[in-house]
Each structure stands twice: as C-alpha cells, then as structure tokens.
Write a protein that holds these residues in place. Structure first.
Motif, PDB file in Angstrom:
ATOM      1  N   ASN A  33       0.808  -1.220   0.000  1.00 51.19           N
ATOM      2  CA  ASN A  33       0.000   0.000   0.000  1.00 51.19           C
ATOM      3  C   ASN A  33       0.839   1.266   0.000  1.00 51.19           C
ATOM      4  N   GLY A  34       2.132   1.136   0.278  1.00 49.17           N
ATOM      5  CA  GLY A  34       3.005   2.302   0.282  1.00 49.17           C
ATOM      6  C   GLY A  34       3.054   2.983   1.637  1.00 49.17           C
ATOM      7  N   ALA A  35       3.783   4.099   1.673  1.00 48.99           N
ATOM      8  CA  ALA A  35       3.989   4.833   2.921  1.00 48.99           C
ATOM      9  C   ALA A  35       3.741   6.322   2.705  1.00 48.99           C
ATOM     10  N   HIS A  36       3.144   6.962   3.693  1.00 48.60           N
ATOM     11  CA  HIS A  36       2.884   8.395   3.638  1.00 48.60           C
ATOM     12  C   HIS A  36       4.124   9.199   4.046  1.00 48.60           C
ATOM     13  N   LEU A  37       4.205  10.408   3.529  1.00 46.01           N
ATOM     14  CA  LEU A  37       5.309  11.309   3.809  1.00 46.01           C
ATOM     15  C   LEU A  37       5.560  11.468   5.304  1.00 46.01           C
ATOM     16  N   SER A  38       4.532  11.773   6.061  1.00 43.81           N
ATOM     17  CA  SER A  38       4.708  12.024   7.495  1.00 43.81           C
ATOM     18  C   SER A  38       5.228  10.789   8.228  1.00 43.81           C
ATOM     19  N   THR A  39       4.772   9.625   7.827  1.00 42.24           N
ATOM     20  CA  THR A  39       5.231   8.375   8.431  1.00 42.24           C
ATOM     21  C   THR A  39       6.702   8.154   8.144  1.00 42.24           C
ATOM     22  N   LEU A  40       7.094   8.356   6.887  1.00 44.14           N
ATOM     23  CA  LEU A  40       8.493   8.171   6.506  1.00 44.14           C
ATOM     24  C   LEU A  40       9.403   9.160   7.224  1.00 44.14           C
ATOM     25  N   ALA A  41       8.989  10.417   7.264  1.00 43.36           N
ATOM     26  CA  ALA A  41       9.795  11.444   7.931  1.00 43.36           C
ATOM     27  C   ALA A  41       9.998  11.083   9.400  1.00 43.36           C
ATOM     28  N   ARG A  42       8.938  10.650  10.051  1.00 48.31           N
ATOM     29  CA  ARG A  42       9.016  10.290  11.466  1.00 48.31           C
ATOM     30  C   ARG A  42       9.929   9.075  11.675  1.00 48.31           C
ATOM     31  N   LYS A  43       9.805   8.069  10.823  1.00 56.52           N
ATOM     32  CA  LYS A  43      10.607   6.844  10.977  1.00 56.52           C
ATOM     33  C   LYS A  43      12.092   7.085  10.808  1.00 56.52           C
ATOM     34  N   VAL A  44      12.475   8.011   9.933  1.00 55.89           N
ATOM     35  CA  VAL A  44      13.904   8.252   9.715  1.00 55.89           C
ATOM     36  C   VAL A  44      14.409   9.481  10.466  1.00 55.89           C
ATOM     37  N   GLY A  45      13.524  10.168  11.178  1.00 54.07           N
ATOM     38  CA  GLY A  45      13.932  11.297  12.005  1.00 54.07           C
ATOM     39  C   GLY A  45      14.257  12.557  11.229  1.00 54.07           C
ATOM     40  N   LEU A  46      13.480  12.815  10.167  1.00 54.11           N
ATOM     41  CA  LEU A  46      13.686  14.016   9.359  1.00 54.11           C
ATOM     42  C   LEU A  46      12.498  14.951   9.481  1.00 54.11           C
ATOM     43  N   HIS A  47      12.748  16.232   9.275  1.00 57.28           N
ATOM     44  CA  HIS A  47      11.669  17.201   9.161  1.00 57.28           C
ATOM     45  C   HIS A  47      10.898  16.861   7.886  1.00 57.28           C
ATOM     46  N   VAL A  48       9.594  17.065   7.893  1.00 57.28           N
ATOM     47  CA  VAL A  48       8.748  16.718   6.748  1.00 57.28           C
ATOM     48  C   VAL A  48       9.214  17.420   5.468  1.00 57.28           C
ATOM     49  N   VAL A  49       9.639  18.663   5.564  1.00 55.26           N
ATOM     50  CA  VAL A  49      10.088  19.405   4.373  1.00 55.26           C
ATOM     51  C   VAL A  49      11.339  18.755   3.777  1.00 55.26           C
ATOM     52  N   THR A  50      12.261  18.354   4.622  1.00 59.42           N
ATOM     53  CA  THR A  50      13.482  17.688   4.155  1.00 59.42           C
ATOM     54  C   THR A  50      13.142  16.349   3.513  1.00 59.42           C
ATOM     55  N   ALA A  51      12.283  15.589   4.161  1.00 59.75           N
ATOM     56  CA  ALA A  51      11.874  14.289   3.617  1.00 59.75           C
ATOM     57  C   ALA A  51      11.187  14.467   2.267  1.00 59.75           C
ATOM     58  N   ARG A  52      10.310  15.457   2.157  1.00 57.42           N
ATOM     59  CA  ARG A  52       9.599  15.700   0.889  1.00 57.42           C
ATOM     60  C   ARG A  52      10.588  16.018  -0.233  1.00 57.42           C
ATOM     61  N   ARG A  53      11.570  16.850   0.062  1.00 54.61           N
ATOM     62  CA  ARG A  53      12.562  17.218  -0.942  1.00 54.61           C
ATOM     63  C   ARG A  53      13.334  15.993  -1.436  1.00 54.61           C
ATOM     64  N   LEU A  54      13.789  15.175  -0.509  1.00 56.90           N
ATOM     65  CA  LEU A  54      14.536  13.977  -0.883  1.00 56.90           C
ATOM     66  C   LEU A  54      13.652  12.957  -1.601  1.00 56.90           C
ATOM     67  N   LEU A  55      12.433  12.765  -1.124  1.00 54.18           N
ATOM     68  CA  LEU A  55      11.509  11.837  -1.776  1.00 54.18           C
ATOM     69  C   LEU A  55      11.170  12.296  -3.193  1.00 54.18           C
ATOM     70  N   SER A  56      11.078  13.600  -3.387  1.00 52.43           N
ATOM     71  CA  SER A  56      10.799  14.130  -4.726  1.00 52.43           C
ATOM     72  C   SER A  56      11.915  13.793  -5.702  1.00 52.43           C
ATOM     73  N   VAL A  57      13.150  13.941  -5.262  1.00 49.60           N
ATOM     74  CA  VAL A  57      14.292  13.603  -6.127  1.00 49.60           C
ATOM     75  C   VAL A  57      14.300  12.109  -6.421  1.00 49.60           C
ATOM     76  N   LEU A  58      14.085  11.287  -5.409  1.00 45.83           N
ATOM     77  CA  LEU A  58      14.062   9.842  -5.613  1.00 45.83           C
ATOM     78  C   LEU A  58      12.938   9.426  -6.563  1.00 45.83           C
TER      79      LEU A  58
END
Length: 82
Positions: A33-58
């Motif tokens: 089913n995949g993973a939501h941005l907020s869940t991923l950011a929390r699991k890896v200990g990143l701010h949501v904005v940082t996680a979004r930026r990296l996820l966008s590039v990936l």
C-alpha cells in the motif's frame, strides 16, 4: 578558509545521501500500500520538508513512485534495474 568550506560541503552531501538511503529503506519496509510522507519522515527522524525534498528527487529518478490519490510512496521500477 576555502578548504573548510569544501570539507563542510562534502560532509553535507554525504549526509544527504545517507538520508536518501534511509528513506529508501523505510519505503521498502512498508507493504504494497506504500507509505505516507509524514510516516516516513518520522521513521527516519527528518523534518517533513526535508523528507519531501529527498523523496521528490528519488521519485523523479524513478527509484520511488508516488501515488497522488493515496499520497503514498512505493519502491520504483528503476530501483530494480540497479
């Protein structure tokens, strides 16, 4: 002074790669089913904005895919080709 800036930039670049790999691993641990941005950011200990930026590039690179309706990330087809 210039040498210190170069070292600082190199360390920052390494940190970004490490964070991106952490996000890839976190996405891979989720079910089909995949993973939501907020869940991923929390699991890896990143701010949501940082996680979004990296996820966008990936995602642009095809290593992840993004479902805009569910707002979830999954492993992308390009990752399997590496």
């Amino acid at each position: 002074m210039m040498a210190q800036q170069a070292i600082s930039q190199a360390v920052q670049g390494t940190k970004s790669v490490s964070r991106a790999i952490s996000l890839l691993r976190a996405v891979a641990r989720h079910d089909e089913n995949g993973a939501h941005l907020s869940t991923l950011a929390r699991k890896v200990g990143l701010h949501v904005v940082t996680a979004r930026r990296l996820l966008s590039v990936l995602t642009v690179e095809g290593l992840l895919s993004f479902d805009p309706q569910r707002k979830t990330y999954k492993i992308g087809i390009a990752l399997y080709h590496i």
